[in-house]
Design a protein around this motif. Sequence first.
Motif, PDB file in Angstrom:
ATOM      1  N   ALA A 198     -55.598 -38.916  32.048  1.00 30.72           N
ATOM      2  CA  ALA A 198     -55.834 -38.054  30.874  1.00 30.72           C
ATOM      3  C   ALA A 198     -55.593 -38.839  29.584  1.00 30.72           C
ATOM      4  N   ALA A 205     -61.657 -40.873  23.571  1.00 31.97           N
ATOM      5  CA  ALA A 205     -62.177 -39.904  22.596  1.00 31.97           C
ATOM      6  C   ALA A 205     -61.708 -40.260  21.176  1.00 31.97           C
ATOM      7  N   PHE A 227     -50.934 -37.045  19.088  1.00 28.37           N
ATOM      8  CA  PHE A 227     -51.425 -36.719  20.441  1.00 28.37           C
ATOM      9  C   PHE A 227     -50.385 -36.794  21.557  1.00 28.37           C
ATOM     10  N   HIS A 230     -50.200 -33.768  23.781  1.00 30.37           N
ATOM     11  CA  HIS A 230     -51.484 -33.212  24.218  1.00 30.37           C
ATOM     12  C   HIS A 230     -52.063 -33.923  25.443  1.00 30.37           C
ATOM     13  N   VAL A 231     -51.251 -34.746  26.089  1.00 34.41           N
ATOM     14  CA  VAL A 231     -51.734 -35.429  27.297  1.00 34.41           C
ATOM     15  C   VAL A 231     -51.505 -34.519  28.497  1.00 34.41           C
TER      16      VAL A 231
ATOM     17  N   ARG B  21     -52.939 -26.838  25.463  1.00 33.94           N
ATOM     18  CA  ARG B  21     -53.180 -27.962  24.543  1.00 33.94           C
ATOM     19  C   ARG B  21     -52.738 -29.299  25.138  1.00 33.94           C
ATOM     20  N   ARG B  22     -52.676 -29.322  26.482  1.00 35.86           N
ATOM     21  CA  ARG B  22     -52.456 -30.591  27.201  1.00 35.86           C
ATOM     22  C   ARG B  22     -53.680 -30.838  28.068  1.00 35.86           C
ATOM     23  N   LEU B  23     -54.274 -31.988  27.914  1.00 38.56           N
ATOM     24  CA  LEU B  23     -55.551 -32.253  28.601  1.00 38.56           C
ATOM     25  C   LEU B  23     -55.436 -32.105  30.112  1.00 38.56           C
ATOM     26  N   ARG B  24     -54.322 -32.576  30.663  1.00 40.91           N
ATOM     27  CA  ARG B  24     -54.194 -32.541  32.128  1.00 40.91           C
ATOM     28  C   ARG B  24     -54.231 -31.104  32.644  1.00 40.91           C
ATOM     29  N   ARG B  27     -57.713 -29.478  32.152  1.00 40.73           N
ATOM     30  CA  ARG B  27     -58.662 -29.883  33.210  1.00 40.73           C
ATOM     31  C   ARG B  27     -58.384 -29.143  34.515  1.00 40.73           C
ATOM     32  N   ASP B  49     -65.808 -35.665  32.888  1.00 38.39           N
ATOM     33  CA  ASP B  49     -64.428 -35.672  32.379  1.00 38.39           C
ATOM     34  C   ASP B  49     -64.309 -36.320  31.004  1.00 38.39           C
ATOM     35  N   ARG B  50     -65.087 -37.355  30.774  1.00 41.77           N
ATOM     36  CA  ARG B  50     -65.013 -38.054  29.472  1.00 41.77           C
ATOM     37  C   ARG B  50     -65.498 -37.129  28.355  1.00 41.77           C
ATOM     38  N   ALA B  53     -62.926 -34.524  27.629  1.00 42.22           N
ATOM     39  CA  ALA B  53     -61.808 -35.036  26.820  1.00 42.22           C
ATOM     40  C   ALA B  53     -62.200 -35.099  25.347  1.00 42.22           C
ATOM     41  N   GLN B  54     -63.433 -35.495  25.077  1.00 42.76           N
ATOM     42  CA  GLN B  54     -63.898 -35.566  23.682  1.00 42.76           C
ATOM     43  C   GLN B  54     -63.935 -34.166  23.064  1.00 42.76           C
ATOM     44  N   PHE B  56     -62.156 -31.633  23.984  1.00 43.36           N
ATOM     45  CA  PHE B  56     -60.764 -31.193  23.884  1.00 43.36           C
ATOM     46  C   PHE B  56     -60.118 -31.750  22.606  1.00 43.36           C
ATOM     47  N   VAL B  57     -60.314 -33.034  22.346  1.00 42.26           N
ATOM     48  CA  VAL B  57     -59.715 -33.672  21.163  1.00 42.26           C
ATOM     49  C   VAL B  57     -60.280 -33.046  19.882  1.00 42.26           C
TER      50      VAL B  57
END
Lengths: 231, 204
Positions: A198, A205, A227, A230-231, B21-24, B27, B49-50, B53-54, B56-57
């Motif tokens: 992630a 990004a 960030f 936000h991981v 607000r956490r990507l993991r 997903r 997935d890429r 992520a974009q 999401f950011v």
Amino acid sequence: MTLRHTLPRLDPAPLKDMARSLRFVAERGGKTLKSALPLDVLPDPAARVADAALDAVLKVGQGAERGVTALAHALLDRDEAPPTLSRPEDAEAEARFATAAHDGLRAALAHLGAESALVSEMAARRAWQAVTGAGSGQEDTATAAALFLGLIATHCLREAIWPETFALPAAEAARIATFAVLLSMLSDAAGFRALLPAAVDITLALRADLAAAGEDPALLAALFDEFRNHV
Amino acid sequence: MSDRIDIHLPETAEPLRDAIRRLRWFRQALDRQLDDLRAETGLSFAVDDRKLAQIFVNWLREVDAQKPKDASARRAYFDFVSGLMLRDLLREMPLQAGPLPPQADTTQPEYFWPEGFALTLFCLNVRAAVIEQEFNAETTLAPEFFSLRQWWTFKENVTQDSATAIGFFDVFAGNHPDWQMPDSFRHRLNAVLIEQAKAARLTE
């Protein structure tokens, strides 16, 4: 009366770097040979002779790789968490950081698409020494920014093999992988390995932001700060 | 499918408003939604997935940029950012549906537009879960969610202007949509205040 000798503790990092270099050279050599030899256009029997020669070379490479892989694993392959970046004075912080940086960088590069990579644990140690030697007490995001610049400056990522179709410039890929590793450590030092995929995708990004931050520690620290949760 | 939203999200020790607000976690939550939909409808999806992520950011940055200072606007803001997430997902489209299953009835929204349906349901589910946790309130799907005509218009409009996704999201959630400037939270709040003032005048 029994004499007791206090033996100096063996530092495995230089040996591990050496073993990994050997393994990488063996890997790369085999791949280079395979792609460089024009076996498909050689007429028989030259093709058969060349094929047999290549096979022999690859077997030597694979043998060397097996040997050094076993050596590298035998030399203290621990799965320890890296230190919390806000507490660089923790026990064995330098060694733990270097091991984690090595493993993390390899995993991050693999996630980006690298076929193989050579990462130096000693270089990671030098980066850690330079940053923590300047004194603690700064914000952990500032430490992460300084470590990012240090890992790049010490060429912690020695070399990577990318597929021909890989679109990112190698230097940019190294910055993305390095940033992602430190972002994971900031997010959760204990679980940083699971966060790496992630973190790499988030950093991809943020490609434009990372490029714009350049070598500016304040901008890099701000990006880490934005960030880290936000991981 | 009932009008009650069935919430089935990954476990987390954090409040959902933080987990999302956490990507993991984000997903994992989307993967679970797609798994559930696959089991229920036979639809299958591939996720980029890429791209996710974009999206999401970009979404995180907009959520921070429009965040209101007034605490009383929190509930309305959760509604708004859920719609905003749907807008970004539909605009960039990180999903690709596989072939429809043999029994698929394309007069049903999920088979008419599988990707749009999956992402809309995901955003509605996340919103429902957050609202339940933060405000102890139940949410339901509006009847429009089950109308093919509504989905046909939704898909058509979003193709031309992705911001309209926020308005359709409000319709499905049973909220009053802002069609004029759907991606401005300030405009949305002002519209709500004007409506409240009108209602107050009528009751005087």
